[in-house]
Design an enzyme around this catalytic site. Sequence first.
Site, PDB file in Angstrom:
ATOM      1  N   SER A 126       0.837  -1.211   0.000  1.00 33.61           N
ATOM      2  CA  SER A 126       0.000   0.000   0.000  1.00 33.61           C
ATOM      3  C   SER A 126       0.867   1.254   0.000  1.00 33.61           C
ATOM      4  O   SER A 126       0.563   2.237  -0.692  1.00 33.61           O
ATOM      5  CB  SER A 126      -0.896   0.014   1.241  1.00 33.61           C
ATOM      6  OG  SER A 126      -1.642  -1.169   1.323  1.00 33.61           O
ATOM      7  N   ILE A 142      -0.523  -6.992  10.999  1.00 35.16           N
ATOM      8  CA  ILE A 142      -0.279  -7.868  12.148  1.00 35.16           C
ATOM      9  C   ILE A 142       1.043  -8.620  12.007  1.00 35.16           C
ATOM     10  O   ILE A 142       1.564  -9.150  12.974  1.00 35.16           O
ATOM     11  CB  ILE A 142      -1.437  -8.878  12.367  1.00 35.16           C
ATOM     12  CG1 ILE A 142      -1.513  -9.889  11.225  1.00 35.16           C
ATOM     13  CG2 ILE A 142      -2.744  -8.172  12.602  1.00 35.16           C
ATOM     14  CD1 ILE A 142      -2.349 -11.110  11.549  1.00 35.16           C
ATOM     15  N   ASP A 143       1.608  -8.654  10.783  1.00 31.89           N
ATOM     16  CA  ASP A 143       2.797  -9.482  10.521  1.00 31.89           C
ATOM     17  C   ASP A 143       4.090  -8.899  11.095  1.00 31.89           C
ATOM     18  O   ASP A 143       5.057  -9.623  11.279  1.00 31.89           O
ATOM     19  CB  ASP A 143       2.986  -9.687   9.010  1.00 31.89           C
ATOM     20  CG  ASP A 143       1.770 -10.325   8.352  1.00 31.89           C
ATOM     21  OD1 ASP A 143       1.069 -11.078   9.043  1.00 31.89           O
ATOM     22  OD2 ASP A 143       1.526 -10.066   7.161  1.00 31.89           O
TER      23      ASP A 143
END
EC number: 2.7.1.11
Length: 788
Positions: free
Chosen positions: A124, A168-169
């Site tokens: 993104s 979240i990674d």
Amino acid sequence: MAQPDGKKIFFENLSGAGKAIAVLTSGGDAQGMNAAVRAVVRMGLYVGAKVYFIHEGYQGMVDGGENIKEATWESVSSMLQVGGTVIGSARCKEFRSHEGRLKAAHNLVQHGITNLCVIGGDGSLTGANLFREEWSGLLGELAEQGLIEADAVQKYSALHIVGMVGSIDNDFCGTDMTIGTDSALHRIIEVVDAIMTTAQSHQRTFVLEVMGRHCGYLALVSALACGADWVLIPEMPPEDGWEEKMCEKLSANRAGMKRLNIIIVAEGAIDRSNTPITTDYIKDLVVKCLGFDTRVTILGHVQRGGTPSAFDRILASRMGVEAVLALLETTANTPACVVSLCGNQSVRLPLMECVQMTQEVQRAMDGKRFEEAVKLRGRSFENNLRTYKLLAHRKPESELPVSNFNVAVLNVGAPAAGMNAAVRSAVRVGISEGHKMFAVSDGFEGFYKGQIKEIKWADVGGWTGQGGSLLGTKRTLPAKHIDKIAEQMREHNINALLIVGGFEAFESLLQLYEARSAYEELCIPMCMLPATISNNVPGTDLSIGADTALNAIVETCDRIKQSASGTKRRVFIIETMGGYCGYLASVGGLAAGADAAYIYEEPFDIRDLQANVEHLTEKMKTSIQRGLVLRNENCNENYTTDFIYQLYSEEGRGVFDSRKNVLGHMQQGGAPSPFDRNFGTKISAKAMQWVSKKLLETFRQGRVFANTEDSCCLLGMRRRALVFQPVVQLKDETDFVHRIPKEQWWLKLRPLMKILAKYKTTFDVSDSGQLEHVVRNRPKESDASVAM
């Protein structure tokens, strides 16, 4: 109310008047994104800018129309505690094409938007940077096609981009933690803790798969937080023949009276040939080789869901405010930046430098350069891996160094979640360094009574997830019993001391240091780890246990606020613990979306209380139905919780009613949060390595003799680094009467809470970042970064 000193911002000298800021969330969702959106909207409106939501990420930007809406103050109410992203997120193929970006540029210009805040992952943010680079060309095309006026090309000539990493990674280089990672760890640890109870009942082996794509961060940190037997991550695949070694380890653990095994597998786990390692492969292997009853659990999207943790809410709120400041200060020549976390500080880094380094990690893994991949992930990741190996894999007795040193570990003060993880880490690292470890029960009270016994590797198995203090802890200070303590040290030949505790532990260490001149037995290396929910120890920004307490406060505040939904307008007055330290009230207030937080460090009077009531009365006339006020237990001896409750009840009569709640010792209980487990584990490992070094330095003529200031230290987190500080040097920084440090970093967060609650205030931007570079983003000492 008093304000912390520093460079402040006012409307006049950092105004957003005439500017339009748009915020969008893109890619996969992450808990905490809503807190970031809320902070961008409210800070943007606070500085006088127009703020827009772009719904459904880049797809909404391309489609335009109803997807781009102006945001109001009320439109972000009650979203702080909501997981996911309420403005929607979507992956958009069309934005990858030139035509799609041309449509997006047209839609932004129609609303006068030239400032973009993008919350998403590396894909993104890369897309946002490309859009920025093409911007002037896109506007030229639109003018040629007659879709915009010629003067609009000049008026909107530059597009400014600031990114926040929501994933979240935690796979983005340049930041210690991404928004959503801590909440995902909460979900994983909740599941692992639940599974461990059933696994223990049936003597089972569980193989758990966690998310993370090509990044092993979630797997590694959750393995560290639950004491897993084995972990498989893509950055460091196991050596050839790992299957046999793993089965030997599982078998040895069972032989050592352990009733369960936990194996954690990252979804991108591979072997040295880049072949995927699946959970089913591991299950079949364990069943075939060992015959253990084995189950597989794939956590999946549970990890993305649920309410954001206190850490993620605070991180996202700080990042959101910093992003708006970055947009206001940007010029046409400023590169697109990403707002990051380094240690305990927000920093700005060039977006593409971070993206390029993130892509380098994948290239290193594809090229089987695994050591390089681990290094590129950053010092925090590297240190997590090193610590896990140290604690999970015991060396054979024949390979251990022989030091002949005895090291005692004890807890002092009130219990705090994470103390047991710190003790486990100290014991295992100490044994790995060749020391004999001794556990002291019940603090210094147990010490002088001789409650000292040797503690072995297996004795601390399963301690990581236990709340409270398994060793037992008391507030007793050593001064009155110093002669008996010295006698016990002589009797057990104690060569070094590790104390895990709060303000009492700090005072104890000072007393032991001052007694060195009279007692030679105290001339040994001594180290203290701060562990208290109050976070009131000098020399450290954070203490073990404070994060768990914050989560308990925030969870309770969420439930209390929800109890009023659908009823008439209501204000809740909630009392928190902390002694005279306002950390829990202030930071808990920021994380829970409080309207006010009363603390001792910021004196207040009846006029301030009246102003707060009036402010809430005004807010209640809008669509906002609930108010939240936090009060530290010792903030003022006259303005008690009952007094404030009665004042609000009387003054708010006819507009809102009031309720009060004293949270009490629930803030001290419960299982430690992932943050506290890992913070305790890592700083304890670092402290034991310091102890080993000091023991070797001070061993002369057959005995240890250490009487210098730097042999009696507190290990604390200071801004970006973990630092060993002589306790005697911290005396001047301490208010002993009120048991708090004289200067506290979190006071700078209080104006942020007030801004987000719609108060007119000043805001300290002395810590706001100048643009830094990724290569110099990690000071040497921050290898045990606080941000897990």
